[in-house]
Design a protein around this motif. Structure first.
Motif, PDB file in Angstrom:
ATOM      1  N   VAL A 126       0.869  -1.178   0.000  1.00 35.96           N
ATOM      2  CA  VAL A 126       0.000   0.000   0.000  1.00 35.96           C
ATOM      3  C   VAL A 126       0.904   1.225   0.000  1.00 35.96           C
ATOM      4  O   VAL A 126       1.680   1.419   0.938  1.00 35.96           O
ATOM      5  N   ALA A 127       0.807   2.038  -1.045  1.00 29.79           N
ATOM      6  CA  ALA A 127       1.718   3.188  -1.165  1.00 29.79           C
ATOM      7  C   ALA A 127       1.030   4.333  -1.879  1.00 29.79           C
ATOM      8  O   ALA A 127      -0.032   4.174  -2.487  1.00 29.79           O
ATOM      9  N   GLY A 128       1.692   5.500  -1.802  1.00 30.44           N
ATOM     10  CA  GLY A 128       1.159   6.672  -2.473  1.00 30.44           C
ATOM     11  C   GLY A 128       1.108   6.506  -3.975  1.00 30.44           C
ATOM     12  O   GLY A 128       0.206   7.014  -4.640  1.00 30.44           O
ATOM     13  N   ASP A 129       2.070   5.774  -4.528  1.00 28.38           N
ATOM     14  CA  ASP A 129       2.059   5.491  -5.959  1.00 28.38           C
ATOM     15  C   ASP A 129       3.117   4.445  -6.283  1.00 28.38           C
ATOM     16  O   ASP A 129       3.948   4.087  -5.431  1.00 28.38           O
ATOM     17  N   PHE A 130       3.080   3.971  -7.524  1.00 30.54           N
ATOM     18  CA  PHE A 130       4.024   2.963  -8.000  1.00 30.54           C
ATOM     19  C   PHE A 130       4.501   3.365  -9.387  1.00 30.54           C
ATOM     20  O   PHE A 130       3.839   4.113 -10.107  1.00 30.54           O
ATOM     21  N   THR A 131       5.658   2.851  -9.768  1.00 32.02           N
ATOM     22  CA  THR A 131       6.194   3.119 -11.094  1.00 32.02           C
ATOM     23  C   THR A 131       5.853   1.969 -12.037  1.00 32.02           C
ATOM     24  O   THR A 131       5.430   0.898 -11.604  1.00 32.02           O
ATOM     25  N   ARG A 132       6.062   2.191 -13.313  1.00 28.86           N
ATOM     26  CA  ARG A 132       5.824   1.117 -14.286  1.00 28.86           C
ATOM     27  C   ARG A 132       6.796  -0.041 -14.066  1.00 28.86           C
ATOM     28  O   ARG A 132       6.496  -1.183 -14.400  1.00 28.86           O
ATOM     29  N   TYR A 133       7.954   0.262 -13.473  1.00 30.01           N
ATOM     30  CA  TYR A 133       8.919  -0.791 -13.178  1.00 30.01           C
ATOM     31  C   TYR A 133       8.404  -1.700 -12.053  1.00 30.01           C
ATOM     32  O   TYR A 133       8.656  -2.901 -12.049  1.00 30.01           O
ATOM     33  N   ASP A 134       7.679  -1.108 -11.098  1.00 31.55           N
ATOM     34  CA  ASP A 134       7.062  -1.901 -10.037  1.00 31.55           C
ATOM     35  C   ASP A 134       6.047  -2.873 -10.623  1.00 31.55           C
ATOM     36  O   ASP A 134       6.007  -4.056 -10.266  1.00 31.55           O
ATOM     37  N   VAL A 135       5.209  -2.372 -11.516  1.00 25.21           N
ATOM     38  CA  VAL A 135       4.171  -3.217 -12.123  1.00 25.21           C
ATOM     39  C   VAL A 135       4.812  -4.358 -12.910  1.00 25.21           C
ATOM     40  O   VAL A 135       4.374  -5.508 -12.838  1.00 25.21           O
ATOM     41  N   HIS A 136       5.861  -4.058 -13.648  1.00 21.56           N
ATOM     42  CA  HIS A 136       6.554  -5.097 -14.411  1.00 21.56           C
ATOM     43  C   HIS A 136       7.187  -6.125 -13.474  1.00 21.56           C
ATOM     44  O   HIS A 136       7.124  -7.330 -13.728  1.00 21.56           O
ATOM     45  N   ALA A 137       7.761  -5.666 -12.385  1.00 18.93           N
ATOM     46  CA  ALA A 137       8.441  -6.566 -11.454  1.00 18.93           C
ATOM     47  C   ALA A 137       7.484  -7.589 -10.857  1.00 18.93           C
ATOM     48  O   ALA A 137       7.799  -8.787 -10.774  1.00 18.93           O
ATOM     49  N   VAL A 138       6.300  -7.145 -10.432  1.00 18.80           N
ATOM     50  CA  VAL A 138       5.378  -8.093  -9.808  1.00 18.80           C
ATOM     51  C   VAL A 138       4.806  -9.059 -10.833  1.00 18.80           C
ATOM     52  O   VAL A 138       4.473 -10.200 -10.519  1.00 18.80           O
ATOM     53  N   ARG A 139       4.717  -8.612 -12.092  1.00 18.28           N
ATOM     54  CA  ARG A 139       4.200  -9.483 -13.149  1.00 18.28           C
ATOM     55  C   ARG A 139       5.136 -10.670 -13.388  1.00 18.28           C
ATOM     56  O   ARG A 139       4.688 -11.747 -13.780  1.00 18.28           O
ATOM     57  N   GLU A 140       6.409 -10.469 -13.124  1.00 15.68           N
ATOM     58  CA  GLU A 140       7.394 -11.520 -13.391  1.00 15.68           C
ATOM     59  C   GLU A 140       7.706 -12.384 -12.179  1.00 15.68           C
ATOM     60  O   GLU A 140       8.409 -13.373 -12.295  1.00 15.68           O
ATOM     61  N   HIS A 141       7.178 -12.033 -11.024  1.00 18.17           N
ATOM     62  CA  HIS A 141       7.570 -12.734  -9.812  1.00 18.17           C
ATOM     63  C   HIS A 141       6.713 -13.959  -9.556  1.00 18.17           C
ATOM     64  O   HIS A 141       5.572 -14.040  -9.990  1.00 18.17           O
ATOM     65  N   ARG A 142       7.256 -14.917  -8.796  1.00 19.04           N
ATOM     66  CA  ARG A 142       6.534 -16.162  -8.552  1.00 19.04           C
ATOM     67  C   ARG A 142       5.535 -16.057  -7.409  1.00 19.04           C
ATOM     68  O   ARG A 142       4.701 -16.939  -7.240  1.00 19.04           O
ATOM     69  N   HIS A 143       5.598 -15.007  -6.603  1.00 21.04           N
ATOM     70  CA  HIS A 143       4.659 -14.838  -5.493  1.00 21.04           C
ATOM     71  C   HIS A 143       3.482 -13.954  -5.891  1.00 21.04           C
ATOM     72  O   HIS A 143       3.572 -13.147  -6.815  1.00 21.04           O
ATOM     73  N   ALA A 144       2.366 -14.119  -5.179  1.00 19.35           N
ATOM     74  CA  ALA A 144       1.192 -13.282  -5.394  1.00 19.35           C
ATOM     75  C   ALA A 144       1.436 -11.910  -4.771  1.00 19.35           C
ATOM     76  O   ALA A 144       1.714 -11.815  -3.576  1.00 19.35           O
ATOM     77  N   ILE A 145       1.331 -10.867  -5.575  1.00 17.50           N
ATOM     78  CA  ILE A 145       1.611  -9.506  -5.113  1.00 17.50           C
ATOM     79  C   ILE A 145       0.501  -8.570  -5.589  1.00 17.50           C
ATOM     80  O   ILE A 145       0.115  -8.596  -6.765  1.00 17.50           O
TER      81      ILE A 145
END
Length: 297
Positions: A126-145
């Motif tokens: 939970v944050a004030g905002d996220f970058t496009r790099y954050d969105v890409h990172a969670v898309r590639e990770h093996r855990h649910a984020i």
């Protein structure tokens, strides 16, 4: 930054400007006090110490409506380290399952502790905002984020917006990984026809409502989740499927034999609106109920 605009229409029209919290703890305290309503997660502990060797403190620990362990990390603004920090704690959690199970037992009882769903642990940032790099990172990770953007509006309103939600590679099914070939194999394995085929069609419809949906299966039902469950399918019975939805039964048409209010009645899955599906026609009739539940999750 979110493009959402909020207006007060009481005396004319005046925009209510969004703002960030003064300090990170303001967001944490508010979410922890109302975690089940806001995130669909039962609160377990705040600032949970991971011990002297690991040397950290998990902002919030909880367990979601499907029995999955949940770590919640907060940042006042945009912070590139929030995901990595959460994953650091996720590694500790998976190495200390008994510790978490004992915490659940102490807070929620033995029955809940015995049904912890370790196949689908979650990290909610939970944050004030996220970058496009954050969105890409969670898309590639093996855990649910789940990435959740917050904003205060005036002094009385808090907005939470799901920026991205991914099931991970080990936990569930993501819309992007679904394909018609898989559905065909499932139908063939189930013998084709009847409730098994209807269940596959239902799953395709439920996952097809948005790109932010995931599917999680536990011992008693299959949940279709946005930030919270919006639909739960119990194992098919001989001549019907039972689906439980998040929609408020008081706001929909309750059709005898098709839709009923099960508030206060024991059943598997979450939601107080029960739909009984027996045919593809019933599946079409259910579309508006599904959309209403999706909007609430």
């Amino acid at each position: 930054m979110s493009d959402l605009k909020l207006f007060n229409t009481k005396d004319g029209v005046a925009e209510v400007a969004p703002r960030l919290a003064v300090v990170e703890a303001d967001v944490q305290d508010l979410v922890e006090a109302h975690m089940e309503a806001m995130l669909g997660v039962r609160f377990l502990a705040s600032e949970y110490s991971t011990g002297p060797v690991h040397g950290g403190r998990i902002d919030s620990l909880g367990i979601d409506e499907n029995g999955a362990p949940v770590i919640v990390e907060y940042k006042r603004g945009t912070d590139a380290g929030v995901i990595n920090q959460g994953l650091f704690y996720m590694a500790w959690l998976l190495d200390h399952r008994d510790t978490f199970r004992h915490l659940v037992r102490d807070r929620l009882g033995v029955k809940v502790a015995d049904q912890v769903l370790w196949s689908a642990p979650r990290l909610i940032c939970v944050a004030g905002d996220f970058t496009r790099y954050d969105v890409h990172a969670v898309r590639e990770h093996r855990h649910a984020i789940d990435l959740v953007r917050y904003r205060y509006f005036g002094s009385e309103h808090l907005g939470l917006e799901a920026v991205a939600s991914f099931a991970g590679r080990a936990a569930g099914v993501r819309v992007g990984s679904r394909n018609r070939g898989t559905a065909k194999v499932q139908r063939t394995a189930a013998g084709g026809g009847g409730m098994a085929e209807l269940a596959v069609s239902l799953g395709e419809v439920l996952l097809g409502l948005g790109e932010d949906l995931t599917k999680v299966t536990n011992q008693t039902y299959t949940a279709y989740r946005r930030m919270q469950n919006y639909a739960c399918l119990v194992p098919p019975k001989k001549a019907k499927l039972l689906v439980y939805l998040k929609a408020d039964p008081a706001t929909v048409d309750l059709v005898p034999g098709f839709a009923r209010d099960v508030t206060g009645l024991g059943h598997h899955g979450t939601g107080d609106l029960e739909l009984t599906l027996q045919s593809e026609r019933d599946l079409e009739r259910a579309a508006d109920y599904f959309r209403q539940s999706y909007a609430l999750a």
